[in-house]
Design an enzyme around this catalytic site. Structure first.
Site, PDB file in Angstrom:
ATOM      1  NE  ARG A 121      44.056 -69.242 -18.678  1.00 19.13           N
ATOM      2  CZ  ARG A 121      43.494 -69.194 -19.871  1.00 19.13           C
ATOM      3  NH1 ARG A 121      43.790 -70.119 -20.774  1.00 19.13           N
ATOM      4  NH2 ARG A 121      42.625 -68.253 -20.175  1.00 19.13           N
ATOM      5  CD  GLN A 126      41.055 -74.653 -12.165  1.00 19.31           C
ATOM      6  OE1 GLN A 126      40.137 -75.067 -11.464  1.00 19.31           O
ATOM      7  NE2 GLN A 126      41.691 -75.434 -13.029  1.00 19.31           N
ATOM      8  CG  ASP A 129      41.365 -67.317 -15.616  1.00 19.60           C
ATOM      9  OD1 ASP A 129      41.465 -66.205 -16.150  1.00 19.60           O
ATOM     10  OD2 ASP A 129      41.703 -68.377 -16.180  1.00 19.60           O
ATOM     11  CB  SER A 132      38.437 -68.654 -17.431  1.00 17.62           C
ATOM     12  OG  SER A 132      39.705 -69.173 -17.780  1.00 17.62           O
ATOM     13  CE1 TYR A 229      46.225 -66.914 -20.895  1.00 17.95           C
ATOM     14  CE2 TYR A 229      48.168 -67.477 -19.607  1.00 17.95           C
ATOM     15  CZ  TYR A 229      46.925 -66.882 -19.714  1.00 17.95           C
ATOM     16  OH  TYR A 229      46.382 -66.262 -18.628  1.00 17.95           O
TER      17      TYR A 229
END
Length: 376
Positions: A121, A126, A129, A132, A229
Site C-alpha cells: 500500500r 494504488q 491494488d 481495494s 493494514y
C-alpha cells in the site's frame, strides 16, 4: 510477448482477468493477447467482443501455448498446471497463506507466481491494488444483501398513517469495504455507526455521516501496520471492545462485518450471545465468511436464520456477485501493474526484481517459493 487470459474454474467465480477495454490497452503496448473461449461469459463479455478488441480466442491449450504471462482472477488448481508453460509469469490472486502446497506446485511447475493481494500500500501501487478495488464492491453489495433479507425499510418515512423509523446499521471494520458499506447504508437512509481498531478511521467514518464506536486507549493508537493494514489486538483490548460492541449490537437492525487480517483466520467479533441479543428480523452480513467469519454463527457459503430470528449472510467471494464491475476493476488493476514494468522500446516487460512491488508480491521464482512470509 504473448499474454494469456484463462477461464476461471473455481466454484462461484464469475469474474475474468481481462476485459475488451484492457485487451485493447495491452495490444497498444505491443503484446499479443489470447483469451480462452468462454472466459468472460459469466461477466457478460462475449468471445466476439474479445476478438473485436484484437485478441485471439481459442481453447486453453492454444491460449497457453507460448504464453509469457498468464492472467487469472484466482490462481490455478494443481490439476490445471499441466498445460502451463514453464518460465511463464502467473499474475492473479493466489491466497498463498491458505494454499502453501499449491504455491510449491507452482514452483515445481516453473512458474513465477505473483500474488496481487500482496500489493504494497504505497502511492504508486494504488491503481494496482486488487484488495481495494474488490473490497469497495463487496462493501456496496453487503448493504444490498442486508436489504434483501431485512424485511423492513431503511429510511425514516413520514406518512399520513404515521412515521416509520429509520433502520440502524452497524459496520464493523472501516477499511475500504467498511467505508463503502457506511456510505451505501447512509445513502439508503439508515442510521449508521461503525467501529474499527484504528483510531485514524474515526475521521473517515464521521466524514461519511456515521457515528464512530470504539474503545480509545494507547493500543488503538498503534493498531495499524506500516503497510496500512490492521494489526491483531491484545486479549485485554478485545475484552473491552467486545463489551462495548455487545451493547451496541443489541440495538442494531443490520450488522455488517468486514474485519480481515492478512494470512490469518478472520477475527471473531460477534459472539453467539451477541446474536441472541438482537431482535427478530435483524440481519448480519459477514464479509469475512470465506476466512472463517467474524461472527461465531456464520456458516461460510450459507444464509442461515437463528432460533431468535436473526439472518446471518455468509456468502463467499462477494465481489464475484457483481462480476461485470468486479472484472472491469480487477482487469484495470492488472493492466496498471503490467504497464508499470513495460519497456516501450522492446514492447515487452522488463522485470526489476529489486523493485519493492515485486519483492512484495513474487511468491515463486526459479523453481522455489521465495516469499519471506512463506518460508519455514
Amino acid at each position: 510477448m504473448k499474454i494469456a487470459v484463462v477461464k476461471e474454474v473455481r466454484a462461484a467465480e464469475r469474474r475474468v482477468a481481462a476485459t475488451p477495454e484492457t485487451i485493447k490497452k495491452l495490444k497498444g503496448l505491443g503484446f499479443d493477447l489470447a483469451v480462452e473461449t468462454g472466459a468472460g461469459a459469466l461477466s457478460y463479455i462475449a468471445d466476439a467482443d474479445y476478438e473485436a478488441a484484437g485478441a485471439f480466442v481459442g481453447d486453453r491449450a492454444s491460449v497457453l501455448n507460448g504464453a509469457g504471462i498468464i492472467l487469472k482472477v484466482q490462481g490455478p488448481n494443481a490439476d490445471e498446471l499441466a498445460g502451463y508453460p514453464r518460465g511463464a509469469v502467473l499474475v492473479a490472486s493466489l491466497n498463498p497463506y491458505q494454499n502453501r502446497d499449491l504455491m510449491q506446485a507452482y514452483a515445481n511447475a516453473g512458474l513465477t507466481a505473483m500474488a496481487m493481494e500482496f500489493m504494497p500500500r504505497i502511492t504508486r501501487a494504488q491503481s494496482m491494488d486488487i484488495l481495494s478495488s474488490q473490497s469497495n464492491l463487496a462493501g456496496y453489495k453487503a448493504v444490498l444483501d442486508a436489504c434483501e433479507h431485512f424485511g423492513r425499510a431503511l429510511p425514516m418515512m413520514m406518512t399520513a398513517a404515521g412515521t416509520i423509523p429509520a433502520a440502524k446499521a452497524f459496520v464493523m471494520g472501516a477499511g475500504v469495504a467498511g467505508l463503502q458499506a457506511i456510505a451505501t447504508a447512509k445513502r439508503l437512509g439508515a442510521i449508521v455507526s461503525a467501529t474499527d481498531v484504528r483510531l485514524a478511521a474515526k475521521e473517515q467514518v464521521e466524514s461519511l455521516g456515521g457515528k464512530f464506536v470504539m474503545v480509545e486507549d494507547e493500543e488503538t493508537r498503534q493498531a495499524e501496520t506500516s503497510g496500512g493494514y490492521a494489526k491483531e489486538m491484545s486479549d485485554a483490548y478485545k475484552a473491552k471492545q467486545a463489551a462495548l460492541i455487545a451493547d451496541t449490537i443489541r440495538k442494531q437492525d443490520i450488522v455488517i462485518t468486514t474485519a480481515l487480517i492478512p494470512g490469518r483466520a478472520a477475527p471473531r467479533l460477534v459472539s453467539a450471545d451477541m446474536v441472541r441479543s438482537m431482535q427478530p428480523g435483524s440481519v448480519i452480513v459477514d464479509l469475512a465468511a470465506e476466512q472463517g467469519g467474524n461472527c461465531e454463527l456464520t456458516q461460510p457459503g450459507e444464509v442461515v436464520t437463528t432460533p431468535n430470528g436473526v439472518t446471518i449472510v455468509g456468502h463467499r467471494n462477494v465481489p464475484s456477485r457483481l462480476a461485470a464491475n468486479a472484472s472491469a476493476l480487477f482487469s484495470r488493476n492488472l493492466f496498471n501493474f503490467l504497464a508499470a514494468f513495460h519497456d516501450k522500446e522492446a514492447k515487452s516487460i522488463a522485470w526489476n526484481w529489486d523493485d519493492e512491488i515485486l519483492k512484495a508480491i513474487v511468491v515463486t521464482r526459479e523453481g522455489a517459493v521465495v516469499h519471506p512470509g512463506l518460508q519455514g
